[in-house]
Scaffold this motif. Structure first.
Motif, mmCIF file in Angstrom:
data_model
loop_
_atom_site.group_PDB
_atom_site.id
_atom_site.type_symbol
_atom_site.label_atom_id
_atom_site.label_comp_id
_atom_site.label_asym_id
_atom_site.label_seq_id
_atom_site.Cartn_x
_atom_site.Cartn_y
_atom_site.Cartn_z
ATOM 1 N N GLU A 11 0.802 -1.234 0.000
ATOM 2 C CA GLU A 11 0.000 0.000 0.000
ATOM 3 C C GLU A 11 0.833 1.281 0.000
ATOM 4 O OE1 GLU A 11 -3.225 0.426 -0.582
ATOM 5 O OE2 GLU A 11 -3.543 -1.726 -0.759
ATOM 6 N N PRO A 12 1.916 1.377 0.806
ATOM 7 C CA PRO A 12 2.701 2.629 0.763
ATOM 8 C C PRO A 12 3.325 2.877 -0.615
ATOM 9 C CG PRO A 12 3.253 1.354 2.724
ATOM 10 C CD PRO A 12 2.392 0.479 1.864
ATOM 11 N N VAL A 13 3.803 1.822 -1.267
ATOM 12 C CA VAL A 13 4.394 1.964 -2.598
ATOM 13 C C VAL A 13 3.311 2.351 -3.598
ATOM 14 C CG1 VAL A 13 5.650 0.779 -4.454
ATOM 15 C CG2 VAL A 13 6.245 0.322 -2.060
ATOM 16 N N LEU A 14 2.159 1.694 -3.506
ATOM 17 C CA LEU A 14 1.034 1.991 -4.396
ATOM 18 C C LEU A 14 0.615 3.461 -4.253
ATOM 19 C CD1 LEU A 14 -1.086 0.803 -6.394
ATOM 20 C CD2 LEU A 14 -2.506 0.328 -4.389
ATOM 21 N N ALA A 15 0.479 3.915 -3.014
ATOM 22 C CA ALA A 15 0.071 5.305 -2.767
ATOM 23 C C ALA A 15 1.110 6.293 -3.295
ATOM 24 C CB ALA A 15 -0.155 5.519 -1.276
ATOM 25 N N THR A 16 2.385 5.986 -3.103
ATOM 26 C CA THR A 16 3.447 6.872 -3.576
ATOM 27 C C THR A 16 3.442 6.973 -5.095
ATOM 28 O OG1 THR A 16 4.828 6.395 -1.656
ATOM 29 C CG2 THR A 16 5.950 7.248 -3.618
ATOM 30 N N ILE A 17 3.352 5.819 -5.763
ATOM 31 C CA ILE A 17 3.313 5.839 -7.233
ATOM 32 C C ILE A 17 2.107 6.633 -7.714
ATOM 33 C CG2 ILE A 17 3.030 4.423 -9.313
ATOM 34 C CD1 ILE A 17 4.643 2.224 -7.865
ATOM 35 N N GLY A 18 0.962 6.400 -7.081
ATOM 36 C CA GLY A 18 -0.253 7.132 -7.452
ATOM 37 C C GLY A 18 -0.087 8.633 -7.298
ATOM 38 N N THR A 19 0.463 9.058 -6.196
ATOM 39 C CA THR A 19 0.671 10.483 -5.935
ATOM 40 C C THR A 19 1.625 11.099 -6.948
ATOM 41 O OG1 THR A 19 0.260 10.183 -3.572
ATOM 42 C CG2 THR A 19 1.480 12.161 -4.211
ATOM 43 N N VAL A 20 2.717 10.413 -7.220
ATOM 44 C CA VAL A 20 3.712 10.916 -8.173
ATOM 45 C C VAL A 20 3.100 11.059 -9.564
ATOM 46 C CG1 VAL A 20 5.847 10.297 -9.406
ATOM 47 C CG2 VAL A 20 5.728 10.081 -6.912
ATOM 48 N N LEU A 21 2.392 10.031 -10.010
ATOM 49 C CA LEU A 21 1.818 10.056 -11.355
ATOM 50 C C LEU A 21 0.686 11.079 -11.481
ATOM 51 C CD1 LEU A 21 1.808 6.251 -12.207
ATOM 52 C CD2 LEU A 21 3.433 8.002 -12.970
ATOM 53 N N LYS A 22 -0.147 11.188 -10.454
ATOM 54 C CA LYS A 22 -1.227 12.186 -10.482
ATOM 55 C C LYS A 22 -0.655 13.596 -10.500
ATOM 56 C CE LYS A 22 -4.687 9.271 -8.300
ATOM 57 N NZ LYS A 22 -5.409 8.972 -7.050
ATOM 58 N N SER A 23 0.402 13.829 -9.705
ATOM 59 C CA SER A 23 1.002 15.163 -9.676
ATOM 60 C C SER A 23 1.706 15.485 -10.998
ATOM 61 C CB SER A 23 1.964 15.318 -8.500
ATOM 62 O OG SER A 23 3.085 14.491 -8.662
ATOM 63 N N ARG A 105 13.787 5.647 -7.262
ATOM 64 C CA ARG A 105 13.617 7.075 -7.022
ATOM 65 C C ARG A 105 12.474 7.593 -7.887
ATOM 66 N NH1 ARG A 105 18.776 6.725 -8.629
ATOM 67 N NH2 ARG A 105 18.370 8.231 -10.296
ATOM 68 N N VAL A 106 11.876 8.682 -7.475
ATOM 69 C CA VAL A 106 10.775 9.292 -8.215
ATOM 70 C C VAL A 106 11.212 9.625 -9.639
ATOM 71 C CG1 VAL A 106 9.313 11.350 -8.373
ATOM 72 C CG2 VAL A 106 9.551 10.153 -6.184
ATOM 73 N N ASP A 107 12.412 10.170 -9.793
ATOM 74 C CA ASP A 107 12.871 10.529 -11.134
ATOM 75 C C ASP A 107 13.049 9.296 -12.022
ATOM 76 O OD1 ASP A 107 15.181 9.921 -9.512
ATOM 77 O OD2 ASP A 107 16.459 10.853 -11.022
ATOM 78 N N GLN A 108 13.431 8.150 -11.436
ATOM 79 C CA GLN A 108 13.536 6.908 -12.216
ATOM 80 C C GLN A 108 12.166 6.487 -12.724
ATOM 81 O OE1 GLN A 108 15.511 4.638 -9.012
ATOM 82 N NE2 GLN A 108 16.838 3.855 -10.640
ATOM 83 N N LEU A 109 11.177 6.568 -11.857
ATOM 84 C CA LEU A 109 9.812 6.200 -12.234
ATOM 85 C C LEU A 109 9.311 7.107 -13.349
ATOM 86 C CD1 LEU A 109 7.160 4.609 -11.796
ATOM 87 C CD2 LEU A 109 6.560 6.334 -10.076
ATOM 88 N N LEU A 110 9.449 8.408 -13.165
ATOM 89 C CA LEU A 110 8.954 9.357 -14.172
ATOM 90 C C LEU A 110 9.696 9.215 -15.505
ATOM 91 C CD1 LEU A 110 8.319 12.512 -11.964
ATOM 92 C CD2 LEU A 110 6.630 10.938 -12.948
ATOM 93 N N GLU A 111 10.972 8.931 -15.445
ATOM 94 C CA GLU A 111 11.744 8.722 -16.672
ATOM 95 C C GLU A 111 11.241 7.478 -17.414
ATOM 96 O OE1 GLU A 111 16.247 7.398 -17.726
ATOM 97 O OE2 GLU A 111 16.052 9.055 -16.322
ATOM 98 N N ALA A 112 10.989 6.393 -16.674
ATOM 99 C CA ALA A 112 10.481 5.161 -17.289
ATOM 100 C C ALA A 112 9.090 5.383 -17.882
ATOM 101 C CB ALA A 112 10.450 4.038 -16.269
ATOM 102 N N VAL A 113 8.256 6.140 -17.184
ATOM 103 C CA VAL A 113 6.902 6.431 -17.674
ATOM 104 C C VAL A 113 6.970 7.268 -18.952
ATOM 105 C CG1 VAL A 113 4.792 7.738 -17.156
ATOM 106 C CG2 VAL A 113 5.744 6.173 -15.448
ATOM 107 N N THR A 114 7.789 8.312 -18.937
ATOM 108 C CA THR A 114 7.922 9.160 -20.126
ATOM 109 C C THR A 114 8.435 8.342 -21.311
ATOM 110 O OG1 THR A 114 8.344 11.107 -18.772
ATOM 111 C CG2 THR A 114 9.102 11.200 -21.058
ATOM 112 N N LYS A 115 9.425 7.521 -21.072
ATOM 113 C CA LYS A 115 9.996 6.678 -22.133
ATOM 114 C C LYS A 115 8.940 5.714 -22.677
ATOM 115 C CE LYS A 115 13.559 3.176 -22.776
ATOM 116 N NZ LYS A 115 14.559 2.377 -22.080
ATOM 117 N N ALA A 116 8.174 5.083 -21.795
ATOM 118 C CA ALA A 116 7.152 4.113 -22.221
ATOM 119 C C ALA A 116 6.028 4.780 -23.007
ATOM 120 C CB ALA A 116 6.598 3.376 -21.008
#
Length: 121
Positions: A11-23, A105-116
């Motif tokens: 749940e904490p990971v899920l919530a963090t990913i959700g918050t990062v992507l929504k923001s 890291r948040v930047d790793q997630l956002l970079e992977a999302v942008t690339k995908a």
């Protein structure tokens, strides 16, 4: 921006990913159960799917395989805390767009999302 399905049983990971992507401006659907995710991908289409590998009752690799059968053009990013070279190879062979190791890291997630989400010619 994009419609993203996130499947993660911590749940904490899920919530963090959700918050990062929504923001970052994305429309996000959060699930902690692969079985529920499998039902949803049969009915809905997403621009991107992000899934943990170790989730029950259907594991993330099975979800990846099914999502590629149903929506071959939808990129899937797999995440795990249990990365091995074998896992990397299996995820790549099943067609994942990317593979991220926890704790990312948040930047790793956002970079992977942008690339995908960036169309390739």
């Amino acid at each position: 921006m994009a419609s993203i399905l996130v499947v993660e049983d911590e749940e904490p990971v899920l919530a963090t990913i959700g918050t990062v992507l929504k923001s970052d401006g994305h429309e996000v659907q959060l699930l902690s159960d692969c079985h529920e995710a499998y039902k949803i991908i049969q009915e809905e289409t997403f621009d991107l799917i992000i899934s943990d590998i170790k989730i029950g009752p259907i594991n993330g690799l099975e979800l990846l395989e099914q999502s590629k059968k149903l929506h071959p053009d939808t990129p899937v990013i797999m995440i795990t805390a249990y990365a091995t070279e074998k896992t990397r190879e299996e995820v790549a062979a099943l067609g994942a767009a990317d593979f991220i190791e926890k704790a990312f890291r948040v930047d790793q997630l956002l970079e992977a999302v942008t690339k995908a989400l960036t169309p390739t010619d």
